[in-house]
Every structure is written in C-alpha cells, then in structure tokens.
Design an enzyme around this catalytic site. Sequence first.
Site, PDB file in Angstrom:
ATOM      1  N   SER A 119       0.919  -1.253  -0.111  1.00 47.58           N
ATOM      2  CA  SER A 119       0.087  -0.008  -0.085  1.00 47.58           C
ATOM      3  C   SER A 119       0.826   1.175  -0.115  1.00 47.58           C
ATOM      4  O   SER A 119       0.584   2.379  -0.353  1.00 47.58           O
ATOM      5  CB  SER A 119      -0.840   0.123   1.191  1.00 47.58           C
ATOM      6  OG  SER A 119      -1.470  -1.107   1.458  1.00 47.58           O
ATOM      7  N   HIS A 140      -2.292  -3.252  -6.766  1.00 49.26           N
ATOM      8  CA  HIS A 140      -2.819  -2.964  -5.253  1.00 49.26           C
ATOM      9  C   HIS A 140      -4.167  -3.168  -5.418  1.00 49.26           C
ATOM     10  O   HIS A 140      -5.177  -2.450  -6.019  1.00 49.26           O
ATOM     11  CB  HIS A 140      -2.518  -1.414  -5.026  1.00 49.26           C
ATOM     12  CG  HIS A 140      -2.741  -0.961  -3.632  1.00 49.26           C
ATOM     13  ND1 HIS A 140      -3.402   0.244  -3.654  1.00 49.26           N
ATOM     14  CD2 HIS A 140      -2.781  -1.502  -2.388  1.00 49.26           C
ATOM     15  CE1 HIS A 140      -3.466   0.317  -2.244  1.00 49.26           C
ATOM     16  NE2 HIS A 140      -3.020  -0.430  -1.531  1.00 49.26           N
ATOM     17  N   GLU A 152      -5.227  -0.959  -8.465  1.00 52.20           N
ATOM     18  CA  GLU A 152      -4.333  -0.010  -8.934  1.00 52.20           C
ATOM     19  C   GLU A 152      -3.129  -0.772  -9.366  1.00 52.20           C
ATOM     20  O   GLU A 152      -2.441  -1.691  -8.975  1.00 52.20           O
ATOM     21  CB  GLU A 152      -3.995   1.025  -7.806  1.00 52.20           C
ATOM     22  CG  GLU A 152      -4.943   1.999  -7.306  1.00 52.20           C
ATOM     23  CD  GLU A 152      -4.454   3.057  -6.498  1.00 52.20           C
ATOM     24  OE1 GLU A 152      -4.545   4.326  -6.275  1.00 52.20           O
ATOM     25  OE2 GLU A 152      -3.997   2.692  -5.338  1.00 52.20           O
ATOM     26  N   ASN A 190      -4.875   6.552  -2.136  1.00 56.64           N
ATOM     27  CA  ASN A 190      -4.370   7.074  -0.884  1.00 56.64           C
ATOM     28  C   ASN A 190      -3.966   8.458  -0.931  1.00 56.64           C
ATOM     29  O   ASN A 190      -3.805   9.139   0.000  1.00 56.64           O
ATOM     30  CB  ASN A 190      -3.269   6.110  -0.178  1.00 56.64           C
ATOM     31  CG  ASN A 190      -4.041   5.037   0.464  1.00 56.64           C
ATOM     32  OD1 ASN A 190      -5.331   5.125   0.881  1.00 56.64           O
ATOM     33  ND2 ASN A 190      -3.463   3.717   0.622  1.00 56.64           N
TER      34      ASN A 190
HETATM   35  N1  LIG Z   1      -5.174  -4.581   4.791  1.00 52.24           N
HETATM   36  C1  LIG Z   1      -5.623  -3.685   3.918  1.00 52.24           C
HETATM   37  O1  LIG Z   1      -6.675  -3.063   3.840  1.00 52.24           O
HETATM   38  C2  LIG Z   1      -4.761  -3.730   2.516  1.00 52.24           C
HETATM   39  C3  LIG Z   1      -5.076  -3.109   1.514  1.00 52.24           C
HETATM   40  C4  LIG Z   1      -3.959  -2.988   0.369  1.00 52.24           C
HETATM   41  C5  LIG Z   1      -3.012  -3.661   0.403  1.00 52.24           C
HETATM   42  N2  LIG Z   1      -2.478  -4.330   1.590  1.00 52.24           N
HETATM   43  C6  LIG Z   1      -0.999  -4.438   1.663  1.00 52.24           C
HETATM   44  O2  LIG Z   1      -1.231  -6.034   1.672  1.00 52.24           O
HETATM   45  C7  LIG Z   1      -0.198  -6.626   2.438  1.00 52.24           C
HETATM   46  C8  LIG Z   1      -0.450  -7.610   3.215  1.00 52.24           C
HETATM   47  O3  LIG Z   1      -1.222  -6.866   4.171  1.00 52.24           O
HETATM   48  P1  LIG Z   1      -2.575  -7.804   5.066  1.00 52.24           P
HETATM   49  O4  LIG Z   1      -3.351  -6.827   5.595  1.00 52.24           O
HETATM   50  O5  LIG Z   1      -2.909  -9.050   4.083  1.00 52.24           O
HETATM   51  O6  LIG Z   1      -1.763  -8.418   6.096  1.00 52.24           O
HETATM   52  P2  LIG Z   1      -1.791  -9.669   6.941  1.00 52.24           P
HETATM   53  O7  LIG Z   1      -0.980  -9.592   8.444  1.00 52.24           O
HETATM   54  O8  LIG Z   1      -3.223  -9.976   7.125  1.00 52.24           O
HETATM   55  O9  LIG Z   1      -1.265 -10.778   6.061  1.00 52.24           O
HETATM   56  C9  LIG Z   1       0.214 -10.974   5.881  1.00 52.24           C
HETATM   57  C10 LIG Z   1       0.405 -12.689   5.822  1.00 52.24           C
HETATM   58  O10 LIG Z   1       1.730 -12.755   5.110  1.00 52.24           O
HETATM   59  C11 LIG Z   1       2.429 -13.744   6.092  1.00 52.24           C
HETATM   60  N3  LIG Z   1       3.890 -13.836   5.717  1.00 52.24           N
HETATM   61  C12 LIG Z   1       4.570 -13.096   6.007  1.00 52.24           C
HETATM   62  N4  LIG Z   1       5.953 -13.238   5.559  1.00 52.24           N
HETATM   63  C13 LIG Z   1       5.780 -14.535   4.589  1.00 52.24           C
HETATM   64  C14 LIG Z   1       6.275 -15.115   3.550  1.00 52.24           C
HETATM   65  N5  LIG Z   1       7.799 -14.764   3.493  1.00 52.24           N
HETATM   66  N6  LIG Z   1       5.760 -15.975   2.928  1.00 52.24           N
HETATM   67  C15 LIG Z   1       4.651 -16.308   3.023  1.00 52.24           C
HETATM   68  N7  LIG Z   1       3.711 -15.516   3.843  1.00 52.24           N
HETATM   69  C16 LIG Z   1       4.276 -14.661   4.696  1.00 52.24           C
HETATM   70  C17 LIG Z   1       1.974 -13.723   7.251  1.00 52.24           C
HETATM   71  O11 LIG Z   1       2.186 -14.876   8.039  1.00 52.24           O
HETATM   72  C18 LIG Z   1       0.597 -13.166   7.272  1.00 52.24           C
HETATM   73  O12 LIG Z   1      -0.474 -14.041   7.356  1.00 52.24           O
HETATM   74  C19 LIG Z   1       0.642  -5.531   2.868  1.00 52.24           C
HETATM   75  O13 LIG Z   1       1.736  -5.179   1.872  1.00 52.24           O
HETATM   76  C20 LIG Z   1      -0.240  -4.422   2.998  1.00 52.24           C
HETATM   77  O14 LIG Z   1       0.048  -3.080   2.884  1.00 52.24           O
HETATM   78  C21 LIG Z   1      -3.254  -4.206   2.713  1.00 52.24           C
END
Ligand SMILES: NC(=O)c1ccc[n+]([C@@H]2O[C@H](COP(=O)([O-])OP(=O)(O)OC[C@H]3O[C@@H](n4cnc5c(N)ncnc54)[C@H](O)[C@@H]3O)[C@@H](O)[C@H]2O)c1
Length: 295
Positions: A119, A140, A152, A190
């Site tokens: 993000s 994204h 995006e 954003n």
């Molecule tokens: N939450 C949102 O609203 C949102 C929206 C758009 C983008 N994002 C982006 O998406 C990404 C993930 O966010 P999220 O909210 O899903 O987080 P989350 O914490 O729910 O999930 C991340 C997962 O990745 C796993 N992980 C970590 N290292 C790993 C690896 N080497 N191999 C495999 N799995 C691994 C973790 O165990 C965890 O389960 C981030 O970069 C975040 O900025 C989040």
Amino acid sequence: MEIRKVGVVGCGLMGSGIAQVSAMAGYTTVVREVSQALLDKGLGAIEKSLAKLVEKGTLSSEQKSQTAARLKPTLRLEEFADCDLVIEAIIENLERKKELFGELDRIVKPDAIFASNTSSLSITEVMTATERAPRFLGLHFFNPVPLMKLVELVKTVVTDPAAVQAALDFARKLGKTPILTSDRAGFIVNRLLVPYLLDAIRMLEEGFGTIEDIDQGMKLGCNHPMGPFTLLDFVGIDTTYYIAEILFNEYREKRFAPPPLLKRMVLAGMYGRKTGKGFYDYSDPKSPQPNRLLT
Ligand SMILES: NC(=O)c1ccc[n+]([C@@H]2O[C@H](COP(=O)([O-])OP(=O)(O)OC[C@H]3O[C@@H](n4cnc5c(N)ncnc54)[C@H](O)[C@@H]3O)[C@@H](O)[C@H]2O)c1
C-alpha cells in the site's frame, strides 16, 4: 506473456482474497504461508467467503468446488517455479519483502511477472531485490478483495509495456477495474484520500464541528457512504498514521503531516474498530457512540 498459473505469497487478509479471486477466475493458484496454522487460517477464510457467495447466489456449489480444486496451498516457495505471475501480499515491511523477492527471483522462471500488493512502499525500491526490473510492477487490491472492484496497477520507470498489458488483462479477468498509475507514494487513491482524512482531524482539533456533524456533512452533503471519522476507524488509526508518515517523507508537504491528535491516539492504543475505540466507541458495536474523550 500469457498468464495461466498464478502464485500468491501470504494468505492473510489480502493474500487470501487475492488467491480466492484468482482461483475463481479459472487460474491454477499456488498460495504460500509461513506455517501450516496460518495456511489453514487463510484457507478457512476463503472457504467462508466462498460459502457466503453461494448463499447469495453469486456462485454455484459446483463453481465453489472447482475454485477450491484450483487452489494449491503450500509452505514451499519452490512451488512457484513455473508460475507466470507471482503476487506478494506479506507484511508491510521493506526488508522482508526484498528478502522474499530475492529468493523468488532465484526460484521462479525468468520470464514470469512479479507484483507487489504494497500500500505504501516504493515498488521501485522493492524491485531492486530482483534481476527482472522490466517484469516487476504493483498490483494494489482493496479490502475486502472479493467485493472491491478496484485494482491500482503501478508501473515503474522501467516496467515493460507488455508486462503492464498482461497485468491489466489479468485484473480484468478477475472482474476488477484496473487503473494505471506511476510509482509515487500513495498511488492514486491514498494520495487523495489520506490528506482528506487528515484534514477532517485538523477540523476537529480546530473546533469546526463535532465528530458526528463532520461525518454527517460528508455523508449528506457529498453522498459519501460514510463520513471521514467512520472511515478512519475502519482503515485503522495506526495504519493511517503510518501512511501519512510515508506520504510526508516523500512529498515534504504540510498537508500530509499527521496531526498531533492522530499520533496521540496511536500512542494511546485507540486504533479504531479493531481495538474497540477510535473516533467512535464500539462498546456496543451495533450503536457506536462518538468518543467523548477526544472533544
Ligand atoms: N489490509 C488492507 O486493507 C490492505 C489493502 C491493500 C494492500 N495491503 C497490503 O497487503 C499486504 C498484506 O497485508 P494484509 O493486511 O493482508 O496483512 P496480514 O498480516 O493479514 O497478512 C500477511 C500474511 O503474510 C504472511 N507472511 C509473512 N511473510 C511471509 C512469507 N515470507 N511467505 C508467505 N507468507 C508470509 C504472514 O504470516 C501473514 O499471514 C501489505 O503489504 C499491505 O500493505 C493491505
């Protein structure tokens, strides 16, 4: 650059959604977590979401089982070797993402496209961990992935137009509407949304109105589905603070600077809905009340 097999790294909130929509669209989809427990948790979330779609009549039971059969859960990165597109959705940490992409770069076939769902981090900076700059871009997605239409697509100054086209086609096949942007902090959404949310906090600090009146103003005056404080509590006060810091560091402009109240709320653990208190108090989740401690 035809995409047939997709890899998703991370099966948390976003990764599980991305793997789900990819499998629903007909792609064989490998999804990887770091432990069996986390993998099971992510697959459980997918199962629940698919069951809801069947209940609503969006998906037939047959389509649900076909989708599940296309999902290939794993703990091993080696399973990504013959993927045409690998989408990373692990924690928002530059070093962890670079480490992962460095490893993937050695494992996955050289002509595959890599995408990050970050993000707020720079796609160009994450890309430097690989030797495939022309085939590295940002995809994204928005939360919840199965419901939100937007993706995006972020290109860097070196992304190959053929990779952009393949990623656009992929997003459309998922039923999403992709928009194209360049690698600048905040991308399109954003970059516009966060300064607006920060302004709402400044208005509260300056006494323009109450939390509920500012929210009502934007709901009824602009037809927004929710006001800025309700939205801040959804996004997370901590997440908004983190993104504001990144935008401020990139652009060095006052409008991106986190207001003092935002920082105090983070320090006090008032993260919004997820902690039960933010601009609203969720002690009774059905009837959130404005947090009177703030005014
Ligand atoms: N939450 C949102 O609203 C949102 C929206 C758009 C983008 N994002 C982006 O998406 C990404 C993930 O966010 P999220 O909210 O899903 O987080 P989350 O914490 O729910 O999930 C991340 C997962 O990745 C796993 N992980 C970590 N290292 C790993 C690896 N080497 N191999 C495999 N799995 C691994 C973790 O165990 C965890 O389960 C981030 O970069 C975040 O900025 C989040």
